[in-house]
Design a protein around this motif. Sequence first.
Motif, short mmCIF file in Angstrom:
data_model
loop_
_atom_site.label_atom_id
_atom_site.label_comp_id
_atom_site.label_asym_id
_atom_site.label_seq_id
_atom_site.Cartn_x
_atom_site.Cartn_y
_atom_site.Cartn_z
N TYR A 266 0.82 -1.21 0.00
CA TYR A 266 0.00 0.00 0.00
C TYR A 266 0.86 1.26 0.00
O TYR A 266 1.81 1.39 0.77
N THR A 267 0.52 2.20 -0.87
CA THR A 267 1.14 3.52 -0.90
C THR A 267 0.03 4.56 -0.95
O THR A 267 -0.71 4.61 -1.93
N PRO A 268 -0.12 5.38 0.08
CA PRO A 268 -1.27 6.29 0.14
C PRO A 268 -1.19 7.48 -0.80
O PRO A 268 -2.22 8.04 -1.16
N GLY A 269 0.01 7.92 -1.18
CA GLY A 269 0.12 9.07 -2.07
C GLY A 269 0.11 10.40 -1.37
O GLY A 269 0.65 11.39 -1.88
N GLN A 270 -0.52 10.46 -0.21
CA GLN A 270 -0.52 11.66 0.61
C GLN A 270 -0.51 11.26 2.08
O GLN A 270 -0.74 10.10 2.39
N LEU A 271 -0.26 12.21 2.96
CA LEU A 271 -0.11 11.90 4.38
C LEU A 271 -1.41 11.40 4.98
O LEU A 271 -2.39 12.14 5.04
N PRO A 272 -1.46 10.13 5.44
CA PRO A 272 -2.68 9.62 6.09
C PRO A 272 -2.86 10.22 7.48
O PRO A 272 -1.92 10.74 8.08
N LYS A 273 -4.05 10.09 8.01
CA LYS A 273 -4.35 10.60 9.34
C LYS A 273 -4.07 9.56 10.42
O LYS A 273 -4.18 9.85 11.61
N ILE A 304 14.51 0.25 -3.47
CA ILE A 304 14.12 -0.03 -2.08
C ILE A 304 14.32 1.21 -1.21
O ILE A 304 13.44 1.58 -0.42
N ILE A 305 15.48 1.86 -1.33
CA ILE A 305 15.76 3.04 -0.50
C ILE A 305 14.76 4.15 -0.78
O ILE A 305 14.25 4.79 0.15
N LYS A 306 14.46 4.39 -2.04
CA LYS A 306 13.49 5.44 -2.38
C LYS A 306 12.11 5.10 -1.85
O LYS A 306 11.37 5.97 -1.37
N ASP A 307 11.74 3.82 -1.92
CA ASP A 307 10.45 3.36 -1.39
C ASP A 307 10.40 3.56 0.12
O ASP A 307 9.38 4.02 0.67
N LEU A 308 11.49 3.23 0.79
CA LEU A 308 11.57 3.43 2.24
C LEU A 308 11.42 4.91 2.60
O LEU A 308 10.65 5.28 3.50
N VAL A 309 12.15 5.77 1.88
CA VAL A 309 12.12 7.21 2.17
C VAL A 309 10.72 7.77 1.96
O VAL A 309 10.21 8.53 2.81
N GLU A 310 10.09 7.41 0.86
CA GLU A 310 8.73 7.90 0.60
C GLU A 310 7.77 7.45 1.70
O GLU A 310 6.94 8.23 2.18
N THR A 311 7.90 6.18 2.11
CA THR A 311 7.01 5.65 3.15
C THR A 311 7.18 6.40 4.46
O THR A 311 6.18 6.81 5.09
N VAL A 312 8.42 6.60 4.89
CA VAL A 312 8.67 7.28 6.17
C VAL A 312 8.26 8.76 6.09
O VAL A 312 7.71 9.31 7.04
#
Length: 447
Positions: A266-273, A304-312
């Motif tokens: 799952y990738t929300p695309g914007q900051l979830p609440k 992987i690193i970019k995915d991690l950074v975006e997630t955090v």
Amino acid sequence: MLTLATLVFFASHAAARYTADWTSLDSRPLPTWYDEAKVGIFVHWGVFSVPAFESEWFWWRWQGQQPPEQICVDYMKKNYPPDFTYPDFAPGFHAQFFNPGDWADIFKASGAKYVVLTAKHHEGFTNWGSPFSWNWNSVDTGPHRDLVGELGEAVRNRSLHYGLYNSLYEWFNPLYLIDKKNGFKSQQYVTNKLLPELFKMVVRYEPELIWSDGDWEAPDSYWNSTQFLAWLYNDSPVKDTIVTNDRWGAGCYCKHGGYYNCEDKYTPGQLPKHKWEKCQSVDKQSWGYRRNMKTSELMDLPTIIKDLVETVALGGNYLLNVGPTPDGMIPVVFEERLRGIGAWLDVNGEAIYGSKPWRIQRENASLPVWYTSKGKSVYAFITAKPSKPLVELLEPKTSTATKVTILGNTNPLSWAPVRPNGGLVVLLPELPQSPSQVWTIKLDGVQ
């Protein structure tokens, strides 16, 4: 007097009990260790690692779904005798090279702060000696070892948190199939198998995270999820530290539970609440080990690193999966990815661990940039090597006290404002070669 009142308040709050309903259960604060950890390792390991073909759903796709997946049918016809059954794979799950200390060393080197092992996948085989899974567990057959217990001890000896994945349903369990045929109006499977096993697993291993799955065919009322979670939060030996996800019944995804998975990858695309987690797999085709996986089907380190950074940056945790072999080895290509993440985190972990989303999570001025924050510092992740030594960051608001550095180098960087009310141009040093292709600029004295 104020101090006494404060103590009374916290004492009464700590003594509060959660009732078996979602309103009460969802009000429980998430234990702080989880949000601060940010990075975890997922491990899918079981009998499905023996055929190691197609995915960890092999049994279902061979003999469960209708029509069956032809590639699985053909594979079995070509390679095994006609009377071969899926349980016949279990003796091949021998784990003779499994060294829990070696695994834990790799996980520690990856920079992960928690590990989640499959205690039981949808095939029903438990990686511990469950008394409710007679002869279909790793102590009675296969390795003849308590895999859950051995890895848990090694992981905790390295100061990592330990969690367990547990599937609520089992594809071919006779009791589950009876309940399913009854439209889930009966609960023979839940009463006699699922809940006793869950209680036993929690009491025996005291996991700090339960990654529930396999819930979608029936409502949470069938699984007795709220009753189990009320016990888990109120009376279990891990009531103060346990973290749970959102897979507790049809319709619970992204709605109920400690943190949200919502869906795989799952990738929300914007900051979830709400606090969330992205579960991702190095092998893009499977969570379990595949003998025929190809390099082109794996995530490379920069991705992987970019995915991690975006997630955090979006407030999530990143749970990266590897699938060990049936003989107990983590494939070298997976180990290489994990150690590469750890090398990057050795330099850039300050901007990841314990961080919070900043007021702006992303901008795309001269190149894509993601932001996190911690204390009074803001971190800008540069996710592509600039074509020139100048990087423009338009969102930070600078002051005379602004200081700019790049992680891995303590020397301050030269910068200039873009406009009076915000933005700056940073003069970068010669960037070190990095297989991750992600660098982090630290900004102090900005808003």
